[in-house]
Design a protein around this motif. Structure first.
Motif, short mmCIF file in Angstrom:
data_model
loop_
_atom_site.label_atom_id
_atom_site.label_comp_id
_atom_site.label_asym_id
_atom_site.label_seq_id
_atom_site.Cartn_x
_atom_site.Cartn_y
_atom_site.Cartn_z
N GLY A 109 -32.40 -15.53 -25.19
CA GLY A 109 -32.75 -14.12 -25.24
C GLY A 109 -31.77 -13.26 -26.02
O GLY A 109 -32.07 -12.10 -26.33
N GLU A 110 -30.59 -13.80 -26.31
CA GLU A 110 -29.63 -13.06 -27.11
C GLU A 110 -30.08 -13.04 -28.57
O GLU A 110 -30.68 -14.01 -29.06
N PRO A 111 -29.80 -11.97 -29.32
CA PRO A 111 -30.19 -11.93 -30.72
C PRO A 111 -29.48 -13.01 -31.53
O PRO A 111 -28.29 -13.28 -31.32
N VAL A 112 -30.23 -13.64 -32.44
CA VAL A 112 -29.68 -14.64 -33.35
C VAL A 112 -29.73 -14.05 -34.75
O VAL A 112 -30.77 -13.57 -35.20
N THR A 113 -28.61 -14.06 -35.45
CA THR A 113 -28.54 -13.44 -36.77
C THR A 113 -29.40 -14.19 -37.78
O THR A 113 -29.70 -15.38 -37.62
N HIS A 143 -37.09 -20.74 -22.44
CA HIS A 143 -36.79 -19.31 -22.28
C HIS A 143 -38.05 -18.51 -22.54
O HIS A 143 -38.79 -18.77 -23.50
N ALA A 162 -30.67 -19.62 -27.63
CA ALA A 162 -29.87 -18.41 -27.46
C ALA A 162 -30.17 -17.69 -26.15
O ALA A 162 -29.45 -16.76 -25.79
N HIS A 165 -34.84 -12.24 -31.63
CA HIS A 165 -34.62 -12.81 -30.30
C HIS A 165 -35.94 -13.03 -29.61
O HIS A 165 -36.99 -12.45 -29.98
#
Length: 218
Positions: A166-170, A129, A164, A216
């Protein structure tokens, strides 16, 4: 569940052996790194309890080399080297870190937690990614084709970010990827790894912080 105890002090080694067996674990012990090689060639372990300073050298270097070769057994470093900088260095390659002196019930709880977790299965595919590539089978990472030299924690966090897409990862998810639930979300160990990853990934910046959420790639 089988545990390997690596400790050069004979009295401590015996005490750990007795305590772990009393808690229901199968236990093998080693006093130095050559014995560890022999044990690992014979048995599969659910967890290793490792003193850092051994006659043959710092076991952190040994574990790091094993990790790079694909060894995934959970490791608890049990050592007198417990200042924050030493803990951060140990957690780069180990899964848990407990300083001496320690409370025996806490040790048994931590070992049990690592044994239940077990080794993480290697991903089946190369993840990509935003120009970042992670190959867990080969334990390799690249940005735009450039190899990245990463610690174990850096690799685990980067792998979670790439997966992920590109999605935010906590923060909690990233800590779970590289450490365990005993590390509080407010701990700065993740911030240290994120800063190191940003430096190693280089420019233009690709690792971003989402305030109040996590991080992210993109």
């Amino acid at each position: 569940m089988r545990v390997l105890v690596i400790e050069d002090d004979a009295n401590m080694r015996l005490a750990l052996d007795v305590a772990l067996r009393g808690a229901g674990f199968a236990v093998d012990t080693a006093a130095d790194l050559p014995e560890v090689d022999e044990a690992l060639s014979v048995y599969a372990y659910d967890c290793a309890v490792v003193d850092r300073m051994l006659p043959a050298g710092d076991a952190l270097d040994y574990v790091a080399a094993r990790r790079r070769a694909g060894w995934r057994v959970p490791v608890l470093f049990l050592t007198g080297r417990s200042v924050p900088a030493e803990r951060v260095a140990g957690l780069a390659w180990g899964d848990d870190y407990l300083g001496k002196p320690f409370a025996l019930p806490e040790l048994l709880a931590r070992v049990g937690n690592l044994c239940r977790r077990g080794p993480a299965p290697p991903p089946a595919a190369v993840l990509r990614h935003a120009g970042v590539e992670v190959d867990a089978d080969r334990y390799e990472a690249r940005r735009d084709g450039r190899p990245l030299t990463l610690t174990g924690k850096e690799f685990a966090v980067l792998e979670a970010l790439v997966a992920a897409g590109g999605e935010p990862v906590t923060r909690a998810a990233l800590i779970a990827a590289g450490w365990d639930e005993l590390v509080p979300p407010a701990s700065n160990v993740l911030d240290v790894v994120i800063a190191q990853l940003r430096r190693k990934l280089g420019d233009p910046p690709v690792l971003h912080t989402v305030r109040g959420v996590g991080h992210h790639l993109g």
